[in-house]
Design an enzyme around this catalytic site. Sequence first.
Site, PDB file in Angstrom:
ATOM      1  N   GLU A 108       0.812  -1.228   0.000  1.00 42.06           N
ATOM      2  CA  GLU A 108       0.000   0.000   0.000  1.00 42.06           C
ATOM      3  C   GLU A 108       0.839   1.270   0.000  1.00 42.06           C
ATOM      4  OE1 GLU A 108      -3.268   0.146   2.728  1.00 42.06           O
ATOM      5  OE2 GLU A 108      -4.110  -1.738   2.026  1.00 42.06           O
ATOM      6  N   GLU A 138      -5.134  -8.598   0.411  1.00 37.01           N
ATOM      7  CA  GLU A 138      -5.855  -8.303   1.658  1.00 37.01           C
ATOM      8  C   GLU A 138      -7.323  -8.078   1.364  1.00 37.01           C
ATOM      9  OE1 GLU A 138      -4.528  -5.140   4.280  1.00 37.01           O
ATOM     10  OE2 GLU A 138      -2.427  -5.654   3.899  1.00 37.01           O
TER      11      GLU A 138
HETATM   12  C1  NOJ Z   1      -4.275  -2.396   5.014  1.00 42.77           C
HETATM   13  C2  NOJ Z   1      -2.931  -2.538   5.644  1.00 42.77           C
HETATM   14  O1  NOJ Z   1      -2.038  -3.127   4.760  1.00 42.77           O
HETATM   15  C3  NOJ Z   1      -2.963  -3.282   6.962  1.00 42.77           C
HETATM   16  O2  NOJ Z   1      -1.746  -3.095   7.577  1.00 42.77           O
HETATM   17  C4  NOJ Z   1      -4.140  -2.794   7.789  1.00 42.77           C
HETATM   18  O3  NOJ Z   1      -4.131  -3.317   9.070  1.00 42.77           O
HETATM   19  C5  NOJ Z   1      -5.414  -3.142   7.070  1.00 42.77           C
HETATM   20  N1  NOJ Z   1      -5.430  -2.446   5.799  1.00 42.77           N
HETATM   21  C6  NOJ Z   1      -6.686  -2.750   7.821  1.00 42.77           C
HETATM   22  O4  NOJ Z   1      -6.725  -1.378   7.967  1.00 42.77           O
END
Ligand code: NOJ
Length: 495
Positions: free
Chosen positions: A213, A401
Amino acid sequence: MSLKVSRRFFARLLGGSAAALSLSGLGALSGSVAEASALATPAHHPAKTDRSFPPGFLWGSATAAYQVEGAAHADGRGPSIWDTFSHTPGKVNNGDTGDVADDFYHLYAADIAMMKDLGLKTFRFSVSWTRIFPTGTGAANPKGFDFYNRMIDKLLHAGIQPYCTLYHWDLPQPLQEKGGWENRDTAKAFADYAGYTAGKLADRVHHFITTNEIRTFVEAGNQAGTHAPGLQLDQKRIAQLTHHAVLGHGLAVQAIRAHTPAHTQVGIAENPFAAVPVVESRPHIAAARKAMREENAQYLTVIEEGRYTDLYLKRLGKDAPKFTAEDLKIISSPMDFVGLNVYTPVYVRADDSEKGYALVPNPASYPTMASPWLYIGPDALYWAPRLTTELWKVKEIYITENGASSSDTVAPDGHIYDTDRLMYLRNYMKQLQRAVAEGIPVKGYFLWSLLDNFEWADGYSKRFGITYVDFKTQKRTPKLSAAFYKQVIEENRVV
Ligand code: NOJ
């Protein structure tokens, strides 16, 4: 510690004890409604293939070093920007830090046993840069690898494939002091660390993810200042910093390839602006495709196309980043797969403007999960991979994710009934299945997250795990959603 997911609990909740779940209220339906529903679903057992995924689909879960490992000072680990940020009063909810987190550094073996019990095929973790290079560059810390070596061996022994992320936001603090991602040298330092680390692990790890991200660490960390390092840079500086971040990704792709065997697969995990056509009609779909390209211009688009869009450069004008043609070639170094982190849709409609699309705002009543930013929109898990494929013809996609925060509580019977997370997951997975059934090359899905963990600026107040963690005792308790996920994996279909 109750690490075992109770089979009786699954059976009860997932139909094993059909009697308990039999729809006792049905008899009360009026004849015509009951007849109509009987006609619609004659056997009450939809064909097994309905929601199924192709054989070999990789079901996994994801975590990140700073969010789960703890052991902040163990075995020579140096400080990262998240250590500094979380220890700065007022930055993280409740003053929480990742010093202990889930203590995964010590409890990994039991957690891997739990993964095995869930039936996970794969596990995505990240390496903490400052365990390997405590100050970011210079001499490596040989002890830094011990934990990852032990953990990877355990995973392989359990039949679980490791997917390794090299940068999940924990920039070494000494590099921040030299300007962080504003400094072009950080991109080079990242590539050096990524290549070296991948080279050491590649005998057992075959999939590497460069960065996680970029959008978030740029925008939350350096523009809004709500994440580490807590900066609020202006547009010009952000554009240049973003350029260095995507350059770091490209250099890392090249460095990983240079240090690993030819079969090693390299990709990225990005959270694209996930455009969803507000109505599934031709003009809105075309608008969503344009939005997907334009709104990701400085992230996935430049990585995939090797150029910034005209509109992006025009919008920035004199604030546009400085770059060379060589930079663009590096940034777009070919990848083997694209990882998409997908949580929230952004609705898009056709529009006559120069862009050809407009964003549709959500009303205040739009439903979210426990995190206020987490708008529920299952279609995002169909459209993000579909538009990614249509725009860039990518070879393979992983959902690196997807998951949800829920205000979980332990019920008097000891279980955690996270029905909202289950509803969220089931509906998103149905849309993913739709994408896969249409031939979009999604090869796997990593649920965020295995464990409740340190949710960045929200500290431990937002729980994303399918396993409940009591942060005082480190006791793990699988939630209802873990039971659901286990069944999904076992049947390779959305249940
Ligand atoms: C994206 C992130 O990569 C992760 O670290 C985070 O905990 C989750 N989203 C949920 O917000």
